[in-house]
Design a protein around this motif. Structure first.
Motif, PDB file in Angstrom:
ATOM      1  N   ARG A 113       0.824  -1.218   0.000  1.00 49.51           N
ATOM      2  CA  ARG A 113       0.000   0.000   0.000  1.00 49.51           C
ATOM      3  C   ARG A 113       0.857   1.265   0.000  1.00 49.51           C
ATOM      4  O   ARG A 113       0.426   2.304  -0.487  1.00 49.51           O
ATOM      5  CB  ARG A 113      -0.942  -0.006   1.204  1.00 49.51           C
ATOM      6  N   LYS A 185      -0.668  -0.961  -4.423  1.00 47.04           N
ATOM      7  CA  LYS A 185      -1.211   0.133  -3.605  1.00 47.04           C
ATOM      8  C   LYS A 185      -2.703  -0.021  -3.348  1.00 47.04           C
ATOM      9  O   LYS A 185      -3.255   0.646  -2.478  1.00 47.04           O
ATOM     10  CB  LYS A 185      -0.938   1.481  -4.285  1.00 47.04           C
ATOM     11  N   THR A 186      -3.343  -0.906  -4.114  1.00 46.50           N
ATOM     12  CA  THR A 186      -4.783  -1.110  -3.922  1.00 46.50           C
ATOM     13  C   THR A 186      -5.093  -2.178  -2.882  1.00 46.50           C
ATOM     14  O   THR A 186      -6.261  -2.497  -2.651  1.00 46.50           O
ATOM     15  CB  THR A 186      -5.452  -1.481  -5.258  1.00 46.50           C
TER      16      THR A 186
END
Length: 205
Positions: A113, A185-186
């Protein structure tokens, strides 16, 4: 400007001796990774780094100076960690697998993330800051050349097929690996990113 002549040393001004530069930059990295360059404020950076605003300005000049020094620190640390992983692998193929595994494990959970400072810089800064753009281009070209070298090592030691085009395969793997950091990052799971790793390795068949 060619990458061979690119100076990637931090532009520090009057570096103070009374604080741990690496530790301070590691904290700045956390702020920039979580907030991005534009959203990160000097007050957030000084608090995280444990420094006064005066010390930050004296050492780095401005927020941009902090960022560029942090970028170089990030690259140095990541490179050291990757080299440690790769040194234990017995041949070109296993070194490539160790490298892609390193990216997969960096693209999941809390670490995923936070994202990659190089990838983040490419999307946030590279169009508007020439020096940041040069650093990003140098990083990407270095990483891609490293993949080419590993593929050719595998072709020499017999662990990677000779029919593969080393340049094109390296470029494709590089795109996949940088994409893993962006997708991470999701909030992807380790299982998901390891599955991507396994698919990426089929490029070497």
């Amino acid at each position: 400007m060619t990458t061979d002549s690119l100076d990637i040393s931090p532009k520090l001004r009057g570096r103070p001796r009374e604080f741990d530069m690496d530790a301070a930059l590691d904290e700045a990295l956390r702020v920039f990774s979580e907030r991005g360059y534009y959203a990160a404020s000097i007050s957030e950076l000084t608090e995280a780094m444990g420094l006064t605003a005066g010390s930050v300005y004296k050492a780095f000049g401005d927020k941009r100076g902090v960022f560029l020094a942090t970028f170089d620190r990030y690259r140095k640390v990541r490179r050291g960690l990757m080299e440690e992983r790769l040194s234990a692998a017995p041949n070109g193929y296993e070194k490539l697998r160790a490298l892609v595994t390193f990216y997969a494990e960096s693209s999941c959970g809390d670490i995923g993330r936070r994202g990659c400072l190089v990838v983040g810089s490419a999307t946030e800064l590279a169009l508007f800051d020439e020096e940041a753009a040069n650093r990003v281009a140098f990083a990407f070209e270095t990483d891609e050349r490293h993949l080419v070298d590993l593929i050719r090592l595998g072709q020499t030691d017999g662990s990677v097929p000779n029919h593969l085009d080393a340049e094109n395969t390296a470029r494709t793997m590089h795109c996949l690996m940088k994409g893993m950091r962006l997708i991470g990052k999701t909030g992807r799971t380790r299982e998901q990113m390891i599955a991507v790793l396994e698919t990426a390795m089929t490029l070497l068949n």
